[in-house]
Design an enzyme around this catalytic site. Structure first.
Site, PDB file in Angstrom:
ATOM      1  N   LYS A 190      12.897 -14.710  25.466  1.00 36.01           N
ATOM      2  CA  LYS A 190      14.218 -14.105  25.705  1.00 36.01           C
ATOM      3  C   LYS A 190      14.289 -13.463  27.096  1.00 36.01           C
ATOM      4  O   LYS A 190      15.331 -13.513  27.764  1.00 36.01           O
ATOM      5  CB  LYS A 190      14.529 -13.084  24.622  1.00 36.01           C
ATOM      6  CG  LYS A 190      14.984 -13.776  23.330  1.00 36.01           C
ATOM      7  CD  LYS A 190      14.197 -13.409  22.155  1.00 36.01           C
ATOM      8  CE  LYS A 190      14.692 -14.142  20.914  1.00 36.01           C
ATOM      9  NZ  LYS A 190      14.224 -13.516  19.686  1.00 36.01           N
ATOM     10  N   GLU A 234      24.406 -18.849  23.535  1.00 31.91           N
ATOM     11  CA  GLU A 234      24.522 -17.491  22.993  1.00 31.91           C
ATOM     12  C   GLU A 234      23.479 -17.220  21.912  1.00 31.91           C
ATOM     13  O   GLU A 234      22.922 -16.121  21.801  1.00 31.91           O
ATOM     14  CB  GLU A 234      25.932 -17.301  22.399  1.00 31.91           C
ATOM     15  CG  GLU A 234      26.230 -15.910  21.905  1.00 31.91           C
ATOM     16  CD  GLU A 234      26.217 -14.904  23.050  1.00 31.91           C
ATOM     17  OE1 GLU A 234      27.135 -14.920  23.855  1.00 31.91           O
ATOM     18  OE2 GLU A 234      25.253 -14.105  23.118  1.00 31.91           O
TER      19      GLU A 234
END
Ligand SMILES: NC(=O)c1ccc[n+]([C@@H]2O[C@H](COP(=O)([O-])OP(=O)(O)OC[C@H]3O[C@@H](n4cnc5c(N)ncnc54)[C@H](OP(=O)(O)O)[C@@H]3O)[C@@H](O)[C@H]2O)c1
Length: 338
Positions: free
Chosen positions: A222, A147
């Site tokens: 990302k 996460e």
């Protein structure tokens, strides 16, 4: 559960602060049995380290300042620590290396091989080696939590993996780097690129060498993570077209403002008709009605397009010690208990 913490910088130390806070709220917190750094020593004690002493020691600049006690092992290197540690959870928070992901990928593999659950804040292993790590975690029946790698504690991964279960994510767009968003926001209020970059450096948002942020590498990491974990991709760095913001001038910003548009550095992934994923990092001109156009300063945002729910946008923190420690804690709490 016992935790082994690899890397003890901003994120690792914030995680200790978070545990101390949770302890003061009455939570039974996990034991930290080992901590490792590159140049500031390492510590291991099978029955757990004292968190307040750990904090005191690292504030002196070196873990040597941790008090001596029977059974304490000092200065095991990272791999040796993984080999000896009696830990159920391995947390990776060493530096992100997008060239080959090392040594973090080897650490992650070794920890999974030894039967530990893996939680990582480090983007390298997930951006570059997710399929292999996922397979190993499944073989070993261990949890793989990441996460913290995208938007720190803002649950971009949890929502993508679990909340949208049963729907298809058809595209993702987002602002995944707070430094560049801060620079572009400052340019909107009249600063030149150089002045805005200097302001970001003075506030500690940008590194002395800002290349990873301003040339889009951080956003690219990302994009790889989101494409490969949420959209079933198997993309590599070379598959993502990348352009940063260093060429954007004050005049470019002014021109778009006059047209009710705003520059944003976006990471985006879409699925082409043939099923292939198309991923890119580039500055885009957004109309002011676009939810991503309204996200200013160091804040991050992600817009998911889904087949059953349409578009959903999540706005929140993208970095910060405690926000990232929260992501590690949330992953820790998600580990299935027997
Ligand atoms: N900070 C954030 O807001 C944030 C948000 C999301 C994700 N992340 C990611 O989380 C990770 C940690 O970030 P950070 O801000 O805590 O970085 P940091 O302050 O630079 O800390 C990195 C830590 O890793 C240690 N380290 C480096 N190489 C190592 C090795 N080979 N073996 C063992 N330890 C090693 C360093 O040792 P020394 O102490 O000796 O230098 C340091 O303790 C990075 O991958 C970063 O991209 C950070």
């Amino acid at each position: 559960m016992n935790i082994l913490l690899m890397g003890f910088g901003i994120v690792g130390q914030s995680f200790i602060e978070l545990l101390l806070q949770k302890q003061s709220e009455g939570f039974a917190i996990p034991r930290i049995v080992g901590v490792s750094t590159l140049r500031r020593g390492s510590l291991y004690h099978a029955t757990g380290l004292d968190l307040a002493e750990l904090r005191r020691a690292i504030l002196t600049g070196h873990l040597d300042a941790y008090p001596e006690e029977a059974g304490l092992k000092r200065d095991l290197n990272g791999m040796a620590l993984i080999e000896v540690a009696q830990a159920q959870v391995f947390i990776e928070s060493t530096y992100t290396n997008l060239r080959d992901g090392q040594p973090a990928i080897d650490y992650c593999r070794a920890a999974l091989e030894r039967g530990m659950h893996l939680i990582t804040a480090n983007k390298g292993p997930i951006a570059l080696a997710y399929p292999a790590l996922r397979t190993l975690a499944e073989q070993k029946n261990r949890y793989l939590g990441f996460e913290a790698t995208v938007m720190s504690g803002t649950p971009a991964i949890e929502i993508g993996l679990n909340t949208f279960r049963g729907a298809h994510i058809t595209a993702i767009r987002g602002i995944f780097n707070g430094t560049t968003n801060y620079i572009l926001t400052q340019m909107e209020s009249g600063l030149s690129y150089t002045e805005a970059l200097r302001a970001a450096q003075e506030l500690g948002y940008a590194e002395a060498d800002p290349t990873a942020d301003v040339e889009g590498w951080d956003t690219l990491s990302k994009v790889l993570i989101l494409a490969n974990t949420l959209m079933g991709g198997n993309l590599t760095v070379a598959d993502v077209a990348r352009r940063g913001i260093s060429h954007i001038t004050g005049q470019d910003v002014d021109e778009e403002r006059a047209n009710n548009r705003r520059w944003k550095l976006l990471g985006s992934i879409e699925r082409a008709e043939d099923g292939q994923l198309i991923a890119r990092v580039e500055p885009q001109r957004l109309s002011l009605e676009d939810p991503l156009a309204m996200v200013s300063g160091i804040t991050n945002a992600i817009s998911y397009s889904t087949d059953l729910l349409g578009d959903v946008t999540l706005i929140g923190a993208g970095a910060g010690g405690m926000a990232t420690a929260f992501a590690l804690w949330a992953d820790y709490l998600r580990i299935p208990r027997p």
